[in-house]
Write a protein that holds these residues in place. Structure first.
Motif, short mmCIF file in Angstrom:
data_model
loop_
_atom_site.label_atom_id
_atom_site.label_comp_id
_atom_site.label_asym_id
_atom_site.label_seq_id
_atom_site.Cartn_x
_atom_site.Cartn_y
_atom_site.Cartn_z
N ILE A 1 0.84 -1.21 0.00
CA ILE A 1 0.00 0.00 0.00
C ILE A 1 0.87 1.25 0.00
CG2 ILE A 1 -1.68 1.32 1.36
CD1 ILE A 1 -2.76 -1.38 2.39
N ASP A 2 1.89 1.26 0.84
CA ASP A 2 2.79 2.41 0.92
C ASP A 2 3.52 2.64 -0.41
OD1 ASP A 2 3.98 4.50 2.59
OD2 ASP A 2 5.83 3.37 2.35
N ASP A 3 3.93 1.56 -1.06
CA ASP A 3 4.61 1.68 -2.36
C ASP A 3 3.68 2.27 -3.41
OD1 ASP A 3 6.88 0.61 -1.27
OD2 ASP A 3 6.55 -1.42 -2.03
N TYR A 4 2.44 1.81 -3.44
CA TYR A 4 1.48 2.36 -4.41
C TYR A 4 1.22 3.84 -4.13
CZ TYR A 4 0.40 -2.49 -5.64
OH TYR A 4 0.49 -3.80 -6.05
N CYS B 1 -4.35 5.51 -1.57
CA CYS B 1 -4.03 6.06 -0.25
C CYS B 1 -4.13 4.92 0.77
CB CYS B 1 -4.99 7.18 0.15
SG CYS B 1 -5.02 8.57 -1.00
N GLY B 2 -3.45 5.07 1.89
CA GLY B 2 -3.45 4.02 2.89
C GLY B 2 -3.72 4.53 4.29
N ILE B 3 -4.38 3.70 5.09
CA ILE B 3 -4.63 3.97 6.50
C ILE B 3 -4.19 2.74 7.26
CG2 ILE B 3 -6.36 4.55 8.25
CD1 ILE B 3 -8.15 5.52 5.87
N CYS C 1 -1.03 7.42 4.35
CA CYS C 1 -0.16 7.74 3.21
C CYS C 1 -1.05 8.01 2.01
CB CYS C 1 0.82 6.60 2.93
SG CYS C 1 0.05 5.03 2.51
N GLY C 2 -0.52 8.78 1.06
CA GLY C 2 -1.27 9.10 -0.14
C GLY C 2 -1.55 10.58 -0.27
N ARG C 3 -1.73 11.03 -1.49
CA ARG C 3 -1.88 12.47 -1.75
C ARG C 3 -3.17 13.04 -1.18
NH1 ARG C 3 -5.49 13.00 -5.92
NH2 ARG C 3 -5.90 11.14 -7.18
N PHE D 1 -4.33 12.55 1.64
CA PHE D 1 -4.04 12.90 3.03
C PHE D 1 -2.91 13.92 3.14
CE2 PHE D 1 -5.78 8.50 3.78
CZ PHE D 1 -6.93 8.91 4.43
N GLY D 2 -2.40 14.36 2.02
CA GLY D 2 -1.29 15.31 2.03
C GLY D 2 0.02 14.67 2.47
N ALA D 3 0.09 13.33 2.38
CA ALA D 3 1.29 12.62 2.83
C ALA D 3 2.09 12.16 1.62
CB ALA D 3 0.90 11.39 3.67
N ARG D 4 3.38 12.35 1.70
CA ARG D 4 4.32 11.95 0.67
C ARG D 4 3.79 12.30 -0.70
NH1 ARG D 4 5.83 7.89 4.42
NH2 ARG D 4 4.20 6.44 3.84
#
Length: 329
Positions: free
Chosen positions: A69-72, A80-82, A322-324, A326-329
């Motif tokens: 999930i983090d890689d995607y 996005c991931g939780i 993670c994921g856009r 959420f404004g993360a990475r």
């Protein structure tokens, strides 16, 4: 939000797909590929907004699920991931996704590709026509094993017999509008059974039928023991009918005791076969003992729910996102 803005949101909603995951590393690549392709088609056709996304909820997986999930998410696409701090169970993981993911409309589904993705446009059409909640309902169960089909169909019928409201052959594949989601947020129940709880919200609903496919890869994370536990939790969370059955059982036992006493008296008076004290002591003792233990067990189940609810412990903790979106990475 005025009427024109509401109409605009329904015409081009921001869609979020929420998928709880537990040890799904084998199926996740194919699931991601199919979901991304579906979102791309729907964005191109003008059915959903450009910032629609996929939200995986990692429920304390022990394999490489979160790493995938983090890689995607790092690739900057729609994923996005939780990540939950530990395993909290499917219903809590699903609720976490619904309460955390942004979007005008969220659709919850399983990550194993058994839910038909092609009915998502039909679910959105129902939403555009005014439905706040759209339930995906299985049209048939011919691909299930005999035991699973018998258990599932019997459970839905038994649930209805108990006086609780549930949609036949519906699990957790559904669409919910932001209005319905914010109403769900007001419910603070410790023992979740979302397929019945969401019916308590009211609002306009509709259904869309689909055929459930075979699992794409991996093994089911819901063995018989978990299915039975979820079924019992649903019954004890949404109906007090088992408690009323105890009253009926008490009346039946009383009637049976009278009949048994009459039989024992008749044997004693009219025959020589009676053993002194056996019929009047042994049979009622075992019968009443079993009924009392069953009654105590049912009372204990409800009392345990009151005890656990009184502690008001959080239903989940989010460790990472993670994921856009959420404004993360």
């Amino acid at each position: 939000m005025d009427v024109q803005e509401q109409a605009k949101v329904r015409e081009l909603p921001v869609l979020g797909l929420v998928l709880p995951c537990y040890n799904e590393q084998e199926v996740l690549p194919e699931t991601t590929a199919r979901l991304c392709a579906l979102l791309d088609r729907m964005k191109a056709s003008g059915d959903i907004a450009a910032d629609s996304a996929i939200f995986y909820v990692d429920d304390g997986s022990r394999d490489s699920t979160w790493q995938l999930i983090d890689d995607y998410a790092r690739q900057g696409g729609a994923v996005c991931g939780i990540k939950l701090s530990r395993n909290r169970g499917h219903q809590n993981a699903l609720l976490c996704g619904l309460m955390t993911a942004p979007g005008d409309v969220l659709i919850s589904l399983d990550a194993d590709l058994q839910d038909d993705l092609e009915i998502i446009p039909a679910m959105l059409d129902a939403y555009r026509k005014g439905s706040e909640i759209v339930f995906a309902v299985r049209s048939r169960r011919d691909k299930d094993s005999f035991f699973k089909r018998f258990f599932a169909e019997s459970y839905y019928k038994f649930f209805a017999f108990m006086g609780a409201q549930i949609i036949y052959n519906h699990a957790d594949y559904r669409l919910m509008s932001r209005r319905a989601l914010e109403t769900l947020r007001e419910y603070d129940e410790s023992h979740l059974f979302l397929r019945a709880l969401i019916l308590q919200l009211g609002f306009k609903t509709s259904t869309v039928e689909f055929e459930r496919a075979e699992r794409y890869a991996g093994v089911s994370k819901y063995p018989v023991s978990k299915m039975l536990a979820l079924a019992w939790q649903g019954i004890t969370s949404f109906t007090a009918y088992p408690l009323r059955l105890i009253t009926g059982a008490g009346a039946a036992v009383s009637l049976g005791s009278i009949v048994l006493a009459a039989w024992a008296l008749a044997v004693r008076i009219f025959t020589d076969d009676a053993l002194p004290g056996w019929a009047s002591v042994v049979i009622p003792m075992y019968f009443l003992g079993g009924v009392q233990l069953l009654s105590l067990g049912i009372f204990g189940e409800y009392l345990a729910k009151v005890y656990e609810s009184s502690k008001r412990r959080p239903r989940f903790h989010v460790e990472l996102v993670c994921g856009r979106r959420f404004g993360a990475r």
